[in-house]
Design a protein around this motif. Sequence first.
Motif, PDB file in Angstrom:
ATOM      1  N   ARG A  60     -16.283   2.209  22.599  1.00 21.31           N
ATOM      2  CA  ARG A  60     -16.222   2.254  21.134  1.00 21.31           C
ATOM      3  C   ARG A  60     -14.773   2.497  20.711  1.00 21.31           C
ATOM      4  O   ARG A  60     -14.044   3.246  21.350  1.00 21.31           O
ATOM      5  CB  ARG A  60     -17.115   3.368  20.554  1.00 21.31           C
ATOM      6  CG  ARG A  60     -16.956   3.550  19.028  1.00 21.31           C
ATOM      7  CD  ARG A  60     -17.886   4.614  18.457  1.00 21.31           C
ATOM      8  NE  ARG A  60     -19.240   4.086  18.275  1.00 21.31           N
ATOM      9  CZ  ARG A  60     -20.252   4.782  17.747  1.00 21.31           C
ATOM     10  NH1 ARG A  60     -20.067   6.044  17.366  1.00 21.31           N
ATOM     11  NH2 ARG A  60     -21.443   4.223  17.604  1.00 21.31           N
ATOM     12  N   ARG A  97     -17.773  -0.709  16.804  1.00 19.84           N
ATOM     13  CA  ARG A  97     -18.658   0.461  16.700  1.00 19.84           C
ATOM     14  C   ARG A  97     -19.451   0.743  17.967  1.00 19.84           C
ATOM     15  O   ARG A  97     -20.019   1.819  18.128  1.00 19.84           O
ATOM     16  CB  ARG A  97     -19.608   0.279  15.521  1.00 19.84           C
ATOM     17  CG  ARG A  97     -20.536  -0.918  15.632  1.00 19.84           C
ATOM     18  CD  ARG A  97     -21.510  -0.975  14.466  1.00 19.84           C
ATOM     19  NE  ARG A  97     -22.303  -2.193  14.458  1.00 19.84           N
ATOM     20  CZ  ARG A  97     -22.039  -3.243  13.681  1.00 19.84           C
ATOM     21  NH1 ARG A  97     -21.005  -3.218  12.876  1.00 19.84           N
ATOM     22  NH2 ARG A  97     -22.818  -4.313  13.725  1.00 19.84           N
ATOM     23  N   MET A 127     -15.164   0.876  13.485  1.00 21.86           N
ATOM     24  CA  MET A 127     -16.613   0.735  13.365  1.00 21.86           C
ATOM     25  C   MET A 127     -17.012  -0.665  12.925  1.00 21.86           C
ATOM     26  O   MET A 127     -18.120  -0.887  12.446  1.00 21.86           O
ATOM     27  CB  MET A 127     -17.161   1.794  12.410  1.00 21.86           C
ATOM     28  CG  MET A 127     -16.957   3.218  12.905  1.00 21.86           C
ATOM     29  SD  MET A 127     -17.734   3.559  14.510  1.00 21.86           S
ATOM     30  CE  MET A 127     -19.463   3.634  14.028  1.00 21.86           C
TER      31      MET A 127
END
Length: 280
Positions: A60, A97, A127
């Motif tokens: 991420r 994300r 994200m």
Amino acid sequence: MNRQVQQVIKAQPSMDGAGVAIQRVAGFEQRGMDPVLMIDELRSEHREDFAAGFPPHPHRGMQTLTYMKHGGIIHEDSQGNRGEIRSGGAQYMSAGRGIIHSEMPTQDSMGLHGFQLWFNLPAAQKMDAPRYRDLPGDELTEAQGEGARFIAVSGNWQLNGMSPIEGPLRELAPQAALGDLTVEAGVEVTLETGAGESVMAYIYDGSLEHEGTRFPERQMLLFGEGRELRIGAGAEGAGLLLLRGQPIGERVVHYGPFVMNSEAEIEQAIRDYQSGSFAA
């Protein structure tokens, strides 16, 4: 003004994935590398050093770029993407994300030489939805000069004696650029650079000469400010990755495969992964 070497970082032998032998240069808090976070070099003629590969694992808040000089890698991920690149190809992934992916050597890879690079994402993009792209070797752009050959993966490049070229990968952020330069013994190359850019070189073969100093392979050179970079190959020639990019200048908080801007965001990433909602 020629850029001067500000810092030298030696690659450290390490292991990752399911026991893959690598050489690692990490710079998660290294100002001179921003937006580059890490470089891993995978290089072995012995299949047992890399056969177990990199089984499924999460990411991420960052991007990966895998560039293979020899051998093959297969990518699969939780978004349903599958890609295979061979010698000379590259694979790009923006984790955004959250994504879970694996990278495994092809069954016919009896030797492997490649690199995986991590690039940071600005907070505003961490994200975003994940993205993936294959770049076969014949899609990369190439320029030739006297005693030098340059392959552009990403970014615009101007090197002396060569036509200006642009790499096909435009998704790499922010304004990050990667190229592979091979130089014959004693040949000097000049690269035009922009104001404020981070500029660095990872030497994977031979050696570089810069301002009277010799730098051997498996070293990352971080350069200071200047309008150009003049480097020459040593007596054995040189192979190096050239990297440039505009620094993001944001706080980096790193935990394993997650790269965010705060401890709270890292904790949330761990909770999302553990709950099964990570890559939803």
